[in-house]
Scaffold this active site. Structure first.
Site, PDB file in Angstrom:
ATOM      1  CE  LYS A   1      51.836   8.374 -12.530  1.00 42.54           C
ATOM      2  NZ  LYS A   1      53.014   8.087 -13.347  1.00 42.54           N
TER       3      LYS A   1
ATOM      4  CE  LYS B   1      48.454  -2.621 -12.614  1.00 43.17           C
ATOM      5  NZ  LYS B   1      49.241  -1.597 -12.092  1.00 43.17           N
TER       6      LYS B   1
ATOM      7  CE  LYS C   1      53.954   2.378  -5.066  1.00 40.12           C
ATOM      8  NZ  LYS C   1      54.649   1.370  -5.841  1.00 40.12           N
TER       9      LYS C   1
END
Ligand code: ADP
Ligand code: TRP
Length: 318
Positions: free
Chosen positions: A111, A191, A194
């Site tokens: 992240k 992949k 979102k």
């Protein structure tokens, strides 16, 4: 066997979430005697900072679960934030969790790499996940491969707690990884996610789904050239909704040169057929129904969570 899993309420459910996580987890949860499925809204708060959106996403997630077949009479379906014990146990566990353990978390490092500003909450995400699991004396946690490390961290945290305050106070859970579940590719071949904007939503309107499917990437093979189904993103998604024999027949059509436009149309039709009953069910679910389900789940989850937390409080001296 006591089973628990959870899903973040963070936007429209896509077919990657469904085949990669919700379907296998729902099947596992439904087979178990004692099971919990949680909408992890406190975890969503690590990345979603919009009150209106989170409130809506929580109810949407409940509707998604009910539409895909969760039976709240069999599994306890509840929202994490409704059971206050999760946050209290998180604090207690964070006082025995080594910094070094959290610093090794791959998903945290990912992240940061994506450019998400690191909050303390994002860093301690696995401790909240430990509280989620340890409050219910869970033995098995069905999760996607991406969550395996988190469940291993939960074991480490529980072990550390037991070594410090008394053995067998907390139950060490096992991750259950569905190895055969493939990564579902998105419309651009990466992949499906979102964050890449390459998803096919399950409960989106028909036009949106059609547009996503018709816009999928293909190679430059001519309309009637033979095509390798194993290299096609369209086929990779299509076979998820077909029986083995129908997938075999479709593979033959690729080899004998079905135009990609036709392959996409077929995929769109089969996706709509496959998800039709779930879409119809989802359509009829109201906010009121979702709230009732959460209320029922809260009562059941809370009574178990309270008794575990009491045991923990006594052990640590509170
Ligand atoms: P997104 O990448 O769209 O933000 P999440 O990270 O919220 O999705 O994923 C929720 C769950 O769905 C995860 O447990 C993950 O394993 C599963 N999942 C998401 N995308 C895929 C995919 N493309 N293929 C397989 N599983 C997926
Ligand atoms: N971190 C999980 C995910 O992103 C969601 C989650 C939170 C979870 N708490 C959990 C999963 C407890 C299983 C058990 O998918």
């Amino acid at each position: 066997m006591r089973v628990l899993s959870g899903i973040q309420p963070s936007g429209q459910l896509h077919i990657g979430n469904y085949f990669g996580s919700m379907k296998p987890n729902q099947e596992f949860v439904s087979k178990s005697e004692q099971s919990y499925y949680m909408i992890v809204d406190l975890h969503a708060l690590t990345t979603l900072h919009n009150g209106e959106a989170l409130r809506k996403a929580r109810l949407d997630a409940v509707k998604d679960c009910l539409a895909i077949g969760f039976d709240p009479e069999k599994a306890v379906l509840f929202a994490q934030s409704d059971v206050k014990e999760h946050t209290e146990l998180t604090w207690i566990l964070s006082c025995v969790t080594p910094m070094g353990l959290l610093e090794r978390a791959v998903s945290f490092k990912d992240k940061i790499k994506q450019g998400i500003d690191a909050s303390v909450g994002l860093f301690t995400y696995p401790v909240l996940m430990a509280a989620d699991i340890l409050l219910y004396d869970i033995t098995h946690v069905p999760v996607g491969k991406d969550q395996k490390q988190h469940v291993e961290m939960v074991r480490d945290i529980a072990q550390k707690f037991n070594n410090t305050f008394g053995k067998d106070l907390l139950t060490l859970p096992e991750p259950v990884i569905q190895e055969e579940v493939a990564v579902v590719p998105g419309t651009d071949g990466r992949k499906m996610s979102k964050s890449y904007g390459n998803t096919i939503p399950i409960f989106g309107d028909e036009k949106t789904i059609e547009k996503a499917v018709m816009g999928m990437v293909t190679d430059s093979a001519g309309a009637n050239d033979p095509k390798d189904p194993e290299k096609s993103v369209i086929f990779a998604i299509h076979k998820l909704v077909l029986s083995d024999s129908d997938a075999g027949k479709l593979a033959d059509e690729y080899k004998s040169g079905i135009p990609y436009g036709d392959a996409k149309k077929k995929l769109f039709e089969d996706l709509m057929d496959y998800f039709k009953p779930m879409r119809e069910k989802r359509e009829k679910l109201t906010d009121k129904k979702a709230k009732e389900v959460l209320e029922g789940g809260k009562k059941k989850a809370e009574s178990v969570a309270k008794s575990t937390l009491e045991r923990v409080r006594v052990a640590v001296g509170l």
